[in-house]
Enzyme design. Structure first.
Site, short mmCIF file in Angstrom:
data_model
loop_
_atom_site.label_atom_id
_atom_site.label_comp_id
_atom_site.label_asym_id
_atom_site.label_seq_id
_atom_site.Cartn_x
_atom_site.Cartn_y
_atom_site.Cartn_z
N ARG A 146 6.12 -30.77 -27.35
CA ARG A 146 6.59 -29.71 -27.80
C ARG A 146 5.93 -28.79 -28.71
NH1 ARG A 146 4.28 -26.99 -24.96
NH2 ARG A 146 4.15 -28.55 -23.72
N LYS A 161 0.87 -6.04 -36.33
CA LYS A 161 1.48 -6.38 -35.32
C LYS A 161 1.90 -7.95 -35.25
CE LYS A 161 0.77 -1.38 -33.74
NZ LYS A 161 0.11 -0.58 -33.39
N LYS A 194 -0.30 6.23 -43.19
CA LYS A 194 -0.01 6.97 -42.23
C LYS A 194 0.07 8.36 -41.94
CE LYS A 194 0.16 3.39 -38.99
NZ LYS A 194 -1.22 2.91 -38.85
N GLU A 219 -4.99 6.86 -43.16
CA GLU A 219 -5.27 7.23 -41.46
C GLU A 219 -5.47 9.25 -41.84
OE1 GLU A 219 -2.94 5.67 -38.49
OE2 GLU A 219 -2.23 7.20 -39.02
N ASP A 255 -8.73 7.14 -37.49
CA ASP A 255 -8.29 6.66 -36.23
C ASP A 255 -8.28 6.79 -34.44
OD1 ASP A 255 -5.47 5.72 -34.87
OD2 ASP A 255 -4.76 7.73 -34.63
#
Length: 300
Positions: free
Chosen positions: A106, A141, A173, A203, A224
């Site tokens: 597994r 992320k 940002k 950004e 953005d």
């Protein structure tokens, strides 16, 4: 022409990740199902095969899972990480004591399915924009603890890595700009703090902010949530700015690169890439990638 080598994972990182996963799965008493039903002398041979087409990633983690459970188990990779495989392809053959094969199964499959899923989904994005100069990039992320593995899988799928963490590149940002008081000032402050070896990206949410950013010559400007029409304007503005500054920065070595982000999906990435941007970043290739279906079938 320089040929890019396939990425590799450090052996120590692989060992640490797999050991942690095995300890989680084996718990306090080990694989009680296998220990109760399979004698220690029994052996087995198994094939790992894909049940859908895709890109393979994570074979070394699978190999390590079997080795850590039972060093005598033989793991033979039949393909390599980064290979595109058809439905039904056998990617590995495992043989040895059945207890170890079953107990490691597994964890080995979890790594292989998850990372192959990311590589396969990334490949779909890269295929959509292969006719352009743009590169699709992952973001921060990622699943906590698995970032290095997931970014490795992105590269196997033909994508590129954005920064690995908060410490390897500057990304100013909108909230940084709001607190610091301005785009250009934030860029200059970042350069003064970090030195010449650290890339600086900022950004912006419109062309006015972009014009201000260009006065401070960031390495990359992140555009953005701009639609294709506005992205094309941004590409033209960037090209014109550096043409005017050609005397100060000869050639293309100092040109600011442009990265598009926001609303990037498999359905939209082609139109974004065709605007002329250099990079397209999306969390979809890590956070929304389905696993690749891989099975392990034993023959005694």
């Amino acid at each position: 022409m320089t040929v890019a080598l396939r990425p590799e994972l450090p052996a120590l990182l692989v060992e640490e990740q797999v050991k942690s996963a095995l300890l989680e799965d084996l718990g306090r008493a080990g694989d009680i199902t296998t220990l109760a039903t399979i004698g220690p002398e029994l052996t087995a041979t198994a094939n790992m095969s894909v049940r859908e087409a895709g890109v393979v990633a994570g074979l070394e983690l699978a190999r390590t899972a079997f080795r850590l459970v039972d060093p005598s188990i033989r793991f033979e990779a039949l393909v390599a990480d980064g290979d595109r495989v058809a439905l039904g392809t056998a990617v590995a053959r495992i043989s040895g004591r059945a207890r170890g094969v079953l107990s490691a199964e597994r964890v080995a499959l979890n790594f292989l399915m998850h990372l192959s899923g990311i590589a396969s989904y990334t490949a779909k994005f890269t295929d959509e924009i292969a006719h352009t100069k743009a590169k699709v990039c992952c973001t921060r992320k990622t699943i906590p603890g698995l970032r290095a593995l997931e970014k490795y899988a992105v590269r196997l799928g033909g994508g590129s890595n954005h920064r690995y963490g908060l410490d390897d590149a500057v990304l100013i940002k909108d909230n940084h700009v709001a607190v610091s008081g301005g785009v250009a000032g934030a860029i200059r402050a970042a350069r003064a703090y970090c030195g010449h070896l650290v890339k600086v990206e900022v950004e912006v949410d419109g062309l006015a902010q972009m014009r201000e950013a260009l006065t401070a010559a960031p390495d990359v400007i992140l555009l953005d949530n701009m639609g294709p029409d506005l992205l094309r304007e941004a590409v033209a503005l960037n090209a014109e700015h550096w043409r005017l500054d050609a005397a100060a920065y000869p050639g293309d070595l100092r040109r600011t690169r442009l990265e598009a982000s926001g609303n990037v999906r498999i359905e939209t990435i082609r139109a974004i890439a065709e605007t002329g941007v250099d990079f397209i970043s999306t969390s979809k290739i890590t956070m929304a990638a389905p696993t690749l279906d891989v099975g392990l079938d034993i023959s005694i």
